[in-house]
Design a protein around this motif. Structure first.
Motif, PDB file in Angstrom:
ATOM      1  N   LEU A  77       0.763  -1.153  -0.046  1.00  0.00           N
ATOM      2  CA  LEU A  77      -0.255  -0.010  -0.055  1.00  0.00           C
ATOM      3  C   LEU A  77       0.808   1.279  -0.083  1.00  0.00           C
ATOM      4  CD1 LEU A  77      -2.539  -1.079   2.842  1.00  0.00           C
ATOM      5  CD2 LEU A  77      -3.068  -1.197   0.270  1.00  0.00           C
ATOM      6  N   ASP A  83      -2.857   1.801  -5.001  1.00  0.00           N
ATOM      7  CA  ASP A  83      -2.502   0.564  -4.414  1.00  0.00           C
ATOM      8  C   ASP A  83      -3.755   0.243  -3.275  1.00  0.00           C
ATOM      9  OD1 ASP A  83      -0.259  -0.060  -5.383  1.00  0.00           O
ATOM     10  OD2 ASP A  83       1.114   0.735  -3.792  1.00  0.00           O
ATOM     11  N   GLN A  84      -4.268   1.052  -2.775  1.00  0.00           N
ATOM     12  CA  GLN A  84      -5.488   1.078  -2.075  1.00  0.00           C
ATOM     13  C   GLN A  84      -6.724   0.380  -2.843  1.00  0.00           C
ATOM     14  OE1 GLN A  84      -6.512   4.510   0.274  1.00  0.00           O
ATOM     15  NE2 GLN A  84      -4.400   4.113   1.477  1.00  0.00           N
ATOM     16  N   MET A  85      -6.945   1.215  -4.016  1.00  0.00           N
ATOM     17  CA  MET A  85      -8.024   0.658  -4.727  1.00  0.00           C
ATOM     18  C   MET A  85      -7.787  -0.937  -5.004  1.00  0.00           C
ATOM     19  SD  MET A  85     -10.122   3.062  -4.504  1.00  0.00           S
ATOM     20  CE  MET A  85     -11.209   2.471  -6.119  1.00  0.00           C
ATOM     21  N   TYR A  87      -6.116  -3.107  -3.703  1.00  0.00           N
ATOM     22  CA  TYR A  87      -6.184  -3.695  -2.610  1.00  0.00           C
ATOM     23  C   TYR A  87      -7.671  -4.156  -2.138  1.00  0.00           C
ATOM     24  CZ  TYR A  87      -5.564  -5.762   2.019  1.00  0.00           C
ATOM     25  OH  TYR A  87      -5.759  -6.301   3.220  1.00  0.00           O
ATOM     26  N   ARG A  88      -8.469  -3.132  -2.387  1.00  0.00           N
ATOM     27  CA  ARG A  88      -9.709  -3.385  -1.786  1.00  0.00           C
ATOM     28  C   ARG A  88     -10.653  -4.215  -3.005  1.00  0.00           C
ATOM     29  NH1 ARG A  88     -10.334   2.803   0.510  1.00  0.00           N
ATOM     30  NH2 ARG A  88      -9.210   2.237   2.581  1.00  0.00           N
ATOM     31  N   THR A  89     -10.438  -3.989  -4.114  1.00  0.00           N
ATOM     32  CA  THR A  89     -11.071  -4.590  -5.179  1.00  0.00           C
ATOM     33  C   THR A  89     -10.733  -5.903  -5.144  1.00  0.00           C
ATOM     34  OG1 THR A  89     -10.840  -2.753  -6.556  1.00  0.00           O
ATOM     35  CG2 THR A  89     -11.276  -4.695  -7.550  1.00  0.00           C
ATOM     36  N   THR A  90      -9.259  -6.381  -5.017  1.00  0.00           N
ATOM     37  CA  THR A  90      -9.162  -7.699  -4.644  1.00  0.00           C
ATOM     38  C   THR A  90      -9.778  -8.388  -3.573  1.00  0.00           C
ATOM     39  OG1 THR A  90      -6.981  -7.200  -5.738  1.00  0.00           O
ATOM     40  CG2 THR A  90      -7.025  -9.329  -4.605  1.00  0.00           C
ATOM     41  N   MET A  91      -9.945  -7.626  -2.518  1.00  0.00           N
ATOM     42  CA  MET A  91     -10.375  -8.234  -1.495  1.00  0.00           C
ATOM     43  C   MET A  91     -11.986  -8.480  -1.594  1.00  0.00           C
ATOM     44  SD  MET A  91      -8.112  -9.266   0.930  1.00  0.00           S
ATOM     45  CE  MET A  91      -7.011  -9.689  -0.240  1.00  0.00           C
ATOM     46  N   ALA A  92     -12.443  -7.373  -1.986  1.00  0.00           N
ATOM     47  CA  ALA A  92     -13.911  -7.677  -2.408  1.00  0.00           C
ATOM     48  C   ALA A  92     -14.304  -8.868  -3.309  1.00  0.00           C
ATOM     49  CB  ALA A  92     -14.686  -6.227  -2.920  1.00  0.00           C
TER      50      ALA A  92
END
Length: 114
Positions: A77, A83-85, A87-92
């Motif tokens: 991050l 990087d945040q976008m 990461y969050r898309t991958t987690m979702a």
């Protein structure tokens, strides 16, 4: 008795001595001449090609300092919003796929009512 390989039956069959010593696909006389050159263009030496310098600046030392800085932010991050976008898309997507798989397993485990 002489034998040769039969291409039709895929077995060894009896043959005359002249056929046994001249198998299929081989010519009795081999030419010793060199084959003709297909492409008669001369080859270029590597010294004939122009040399190119790398036009960019080496950014590796700067990026090493940036990523090794201890500021409490995880390495994946460090570059901020992109990087945040990611990461969050991958987690979702991972969470959604897990839930979808669990629902599919639950539906597959239930018997059908007729």
């Amino acid at each position: 008795m002489y034998y040769k390989f039969s291409g039709f039956t895929q077995n060894l069959v009896g043959a005359w001595a002249s056929h046994a010593y001249s198998p299929q696909g081989l010519k009795p006389v081999v030419s010793t001449e060199a084959p003709p050159i297909i492409f008669a263009t001369p080859t270029k030496l590597t010294s004939d090609y122009p040399t190119y310098d790398y036009a960019g600046k080496n950014k590796v030392p700067e990026l090493q300092k940036f990523f090794q800085k201890s500021d409490g932010v995880p390495i994946h991050l460090k570059r901020g919003l992109p990087d945040q976008m990611l990461y969050r898309t991958t987690m979702a997507l991972t969470l959604g796929g897990t839930i979808y798989c669990l629902i599919a397993l639950y539906m597959a485990s239930q018997p059908r009512n007729k």
